[in-house]
Structures are given as C-alpha cells and as structure tokens.
Design a protein around this motif. Structure first.
Motif, short mmCIF file in Angstrom:
data_model
loop_
_atom_site.label_atom_id
_atom_site.label_comp_id
_atom_site.label_asym_id
_atom_site.label_seq_id
_atom_site.Cartn_x
_atom_site.Cartn_y
_atom_site.Cartn_z
N GLY A 267 0.79 -1.25 0.01
CA GLY A 267 0.13 0.01 0.03
C GLY A 267 0.84 1.32 -0.10
N GLY A 268 2.27 1.16 -0.04
CA GLY A 268 3.10 2.30 0.00
C GLY A 268 3.02 2.94 -1.55
N THR A 269 3.72 4.03 -1.50
CA THR A 269 3.69 4.90 -2.74
C THR A 269 5.46 5.42 -3.15
OG1 THR A 269 1.80 5.92 -2.09
CG2 THR A 269 3.20 7.21 -3.64
N LEU A 270 5.60 5.10 -4.38
CA LEU A 270 6.71 5.88 -4.86
C LEU A 270 6.58 6.90 -5.61
CD1 LEU A 270 9.77 5.47 -5.77
CD2 LEU A 270 8.71 4.22 -8.02
N SER A 271 7.24 8.09 -5.50
CA SER A 271 7.09 9.39 -6.13
C SER A 271 8.30 9.73 -6.60
CB SER A 271 6.33 10.60 -5.45
OG SER A 271 7.18 10.78 -4.39
N ILE A 272 8.54 10.24 -7.97
CA ILE A 272 9.71 10.50 -8.75
C ILE A 272 9.22 12.00 -9.44
CG2 ILE A 272 11.39 10.14 -10.39
CD1 ILE A 272 11.00 7.37 -10.23
N VAL B 181 13.07 1.69 -13.15
CA VAL B 181 12.65 1.41 -11.96
C VAL B 181 11.75 0.17 -12.06
CG1 VAL B 181 11.55 2.25 -9.80
CG2 VAL B 181 12.59 3.94 -11.32
N THR B 182 12.10 -0.59 -11.00
CA THR B 182 11.33 -1.65 -10.45
C THR B 182 10.59 -1.88 -9.36
OG1 THR B 182 12.87 -3.25 -12.05
CG2 THR B 182 11.26 -4.39 -10.59
N VAL B 183 9.29 -2.02 -9.36
CA VAL B 183 8.62 -1.83 -8.09
C VAL B 183 7.67 -3.14 -7.66
CG1 VAL B 183 8.46 0.73 -8.30
CG2 VAL B 183 6.47 -0.87 -9.42
N PRO B 184 7.44 -3.30 -6.57
CA PRO B 184 6.38 -4.27 -6.34
C PRO B 184 5.11 -4.04 -7.07
CG PRO B 184 7.44 -3.71 -4.16
CD PRO B 184 7.89 -2.81 -5.36
N ARG B 185 4.23 -4.84 -7.53
CA ARG B 185 3.21 -4.42 -8.30
C ARG B 185 1.89 -3.76 -7.84
NH1 ARG B 185 3.48 -7.77 -12.93
NH2 ARG B 185 4.46 -9.86 -12.93
N HIS B 186 1.97 -3.86 -6.16
CA HIS B 186 1.04 -3.34 -5.50
C HIS B 186 1.38 -1.82 -5.03
CE1 HIS B 186 3.67 -3.29 -2.19
NE2 HIS B 186 3.79 -4.76 -2.38
N VAL B 187 2.33 -1.18 -5.58
CA VAL B 187 2.76 -0.01 -5.09
C VAL B 187 2.21 1.09 -5.99
CG1 VAL B 187 4.72 1.57 -5.30
CG2 VAL B 187 5.00 -0.55 -4.23
N ALA B 188 1.57 1.92 -5.36
CA ALA B 188 1.07 3.29 -6.17
C ALA B 188 2.28 4.14 -6.55
CB ALA B 188 0.31 4.05 -5.13
N VAL B 189 2.05 4.88 -7.51
CA VAL B 189 3.19 5.41 -8.41
C VAL B 189 2.82 6.80 -8.82
CG1 VAL B 189 4.80 5.51 -10.41
CG2 VAL B 189 4.43 3.49 -9.30
N ALA B 190 3.24 7.91 -8.28
CA ALA B 190 3.21 9.16 -8.80
C ALA B 190 4.45 9.88 -9.37
CB ALA B 190 2.97 10.06 -7.40
N LEU B 191 4.15 10.15 -10.73
CA LEU B 191 5.28 10.96 -11.27
C LEU B 191 5.17 12.32 -11.74
CD1 LEU B 191 5.64 7.84 -13.80
CD2 LEU B 191 6.97 8.14 -11.66
N ASP B 192 6.09 13.34 -11.76
CA ASP B 192 6.03 14.57 -12.08
C ASP B 192 7.06 15.06 -12.82
OD1 ASP B 192 5.56 17.28 -12.27
OD2 ASP B 192 5.16 17.57 -10.19
N GLY B 193 6.91 15.35 -14.19
CA GLY B 193 8.27 15.64 -14.82
C GLY B 193 8.06 16.86 -15.71
N LEU C 270 -2.01 5.03 -10.59
CA LEU C 270 -0.84 5.77 -11.31
C LEU C 270 -1.45 7.29 -11.32
CD1 LEU C 270 1.55 6.29 -13.07
CD2 LEU C 270 -0.03 5.58 -14.91
N SER C 271 -0.43 8.15 -10.91
CA SER C 271 -0.51 9.42 -11.32
C SER C 271 0.72 10.09 -11.85
CB SER C 271 -0.71 10.21 -9.65
OG SER C 271 -0.71 11.46 -10.04
N ALA C 272 0.52 10.53 -13.18
CA ALA C 272 1.72 11.11 -14.05
C ALA C 272 1.45 12.35 -14.43
CB ALA C 272 1.84 9.88 -15.04
N LYS C 273 2.05 13.38 -14.21
CA LYS C 273 2.01 14.62 -14.84
C LYS C 273 3.30 14.96 -15.63
CE LYS C 273 2.06 17.71 -11.69
NZ LYS C 273 1.76 18.68 -10.84
N ALA C 274 3.06 15.44 -16.92
CA ALA C 274 4.48 15.89 -17.67
C ALA C 274 3.94 17.22 -18.31
CB ALA C 274 4.60 14.84 -18.58
N SER C 275 4.87 18.22 -18.28
CA SER C 275 4.87 19.45 -19.03
C SER C 275 4.90 19.26 -20.26
CB SER C 275 5.68 20.60 -18.37
OG SER C 275 5.31 20.94 -17.07
N ASN C 276 6.18 18.62 -20.72
CA ASN C 276 6.36 18.51 -21.96
C ASN C 276 6.94 16.82 -22.32
OD1 ASN C 276 6.19 21.14 -23.35
ND2 ASN C 276 7.69 21.48 -21.80
N GLY C 277 6.25 16.05 -22.82
CA GLY C 277 6.50 14.58 -22.76
C GLY C 277 5.37 13.76 -22.91
N ARG C 278 5.64 12.33 -23.29
CA ARG C 278 4.78 11.38 -23.63
C ARG C 278 4.61 10.63 -22.46
NH1 ARG C 278 2.83 8.12 -28.04
NH2 ARG C 278 3.96 9.51 -29.37
#
Length: 263
Positions: free
Chosen positions: A48-53, A125-137, A151-159
């Motif tokens: 139930g943990g979270t990885l954020s980058i 990055v490799t994560v346990p499947r159950h992990v919530a992931v938040a990305l900001d680029g 999954l939460s993903a936010k990009a200004s310029n990118g796919r």
C-alpha cells in the motif's frame, strides 16, 4: 536587509541581456561535452506504499514485478562547454531522497540559473506490483507497465504511456501524448487531460463505467466498447459503459480522443 522578489519573466529578460554582449562578440556557446554516471538504490516499501519521482529532464520507466523492494537505476547526464565544467557539475548534481516505510520519494530538479549547462536523469525502476506510483516531470517522457497500484503521472512536455494497469489512473500533459491501457477498471476511475496532444485509452470490451469526453479542437472516437450515449456533439460525448460505474473523464484542448475496447 531588504529582500527583492524577481519574477520569472524579469529573470528571463536579465538573462537575455547578459547573453546579448556575448552574441555581439560572436562567442559560440555549446553543451557538446558530456559527463555521466549511474546512481543506484534499493528500498523496502510496505504494502500500500507509494513511490514518487520528480524529474526536470529525462525519462522515467517503471515496471511492476513480483519483487519485494523498489530498485532504482538513474543515469545522470550533464552537458557543458568543456570537460572540466561537465565533471564539476556532475559531482554536485544531487538526487534527493525522502524515505519512510510506506513512501519512497525521489527528486532530481535543477535549481537556479545554469549558464551553458544542461542536466538530465534517465530512471529505470522496478517496483512491487501493488505500489502506487506518482510521477511529475517538466521535460520527461514516462513509460509504466504491469502496475496494480494507482498511477498518477504529470508531464509538462513529454509522452505518458502506460500498459497493464488495474487500478485507476490520473494523467495530465501540457504538450504531450497520453496512452493508457487497462487490464481492469476499478472504482478509482480514470482521468486524462492534455492541452496539446492526443489521448488514447484501451479498455476491456466489457467494462462497467460512466464516460465523459471533451475536446476543443479535435475529434472523439470510440470502437469495440458497449457505449450507451446520453449526449453527443462535435466537442463532447457522454454515456455509460455496460451497467455504469467508476468515472472515465477525458479532456483535451488541441488533439483527439480515442477509446478502444478489446477482448
């Protein structure tokens, strides 16, 4: 001491003014010389943990797997006008870590005004499947696969590309394409928004959800899904998939929206 706040626009004008005399002297600036290294970490993360980058420039690739720890390999790259400057800047290029039992937060953001220097980090990055992931680029392309967590993903310029998703997802891009493929849809729903870019969502053909799509300049297309339309026009499409359920909300200003069902 009096503190003066300078707006981003004013800083840009000052920077341009500093460059003008150099241009007048025909001084060529370049970032042709590259220095790089690899930064590797492993972290335990509770269920139930979270990885954020958070990343200013570069790529982020996340893969869920049958593992117990988060493994991060980061390639740091600095480009400058000469070898000495590139090596010096690489040595002080910090990746910040904020670690707790249920959260791993990584940040690689360039601070301040960097003259004739470019920096980027490419994450694998490799994560346990159950992990919530938040990305900001800011200028980052993101690729995510086989993730059971949110999954939460936010990009200004990118796919932003994600496949094999089970939980809900929130994705947004200013200038970029969003493509999300789901193995299942849970009660967390799906939200995807772009300003300049297309949105493509792939779903199981038989899924229960409520649906809303909006465009300003573009088209809305759907195929292979059981969509019961409640309202439709050139710029909007509302309806229900199957018996209805979690919300799927899609919106773009300049770009099309495509929703596809698959067996």
């Amino acid at each position: 001491m009096r503190h003066i706040t300078v707006s981003p626009r004013t800083r840009a004008l000052i920077f341009a003014a500093l460059l003008a005399p150099l241009a007048a002297c025909n001084l060529q600036l370049s970032t042709d010389v590259e220095a790089k290294d690899e930064w590797t970490r492993e972290y335990p993360l509770s269920e139930g943990g979270t990885l954020s980058i958070t990343n200013s420039n570069g790529t982020i690739e996340i893969t869920g797997g049958d593992v117990d720890i988060v493994t991060i390999k980061a390639e740091r790259i600095v480009k400058a006008g000469n070898e000495e400057a590139a090596a010096e800047q690489l040595a002080i290029f910090e990746i910040k870590e904020d670690i707790t039992p249920d959260r791993v937060a990584i940040e690689s953001v360039s601070q301040g005004l960097s003259f004739n220097i470019s920096r980027q980090v490419n994450y694998v990055v490799t994560v346990p499947r159950h992990v919530a992931v938040a990305l900001d680029g800011s200028n980052s392309s993101m690729k995510v696969s086989e993730l059971n967590g949110h999954l939460s993903a936010k990009a200004s310029n990118g796919r932003i590309t994600a496949t094999g998703l089970i939980q809900g997802a929130e994705a947004s891009a200013t200038n970029g394409v969003i493509s999300l493929t789901f193995a299942e849809i849970t009660d967390q729903g799906i939200t995807a928004e772009t300003t300049n870019g297309t949105i493509t969502i792939n779903l199981p053909s038989k899924v229960n959800a409520d649906f809303s799509a909006r465009v300003v300049n573009g088209a809305i297309r759907h195929e292979g899904i059981d969509l019961q339309v409640s309202e439709e026009s050139q710029r909007r499409l509302d309806g229900r998939l199957g018996a209805g359920g979690p919300m799927i909300r899609l919106e773009t200003t300049n770009g099309g929206i495509t929703v596809k069902g698959r067996d």
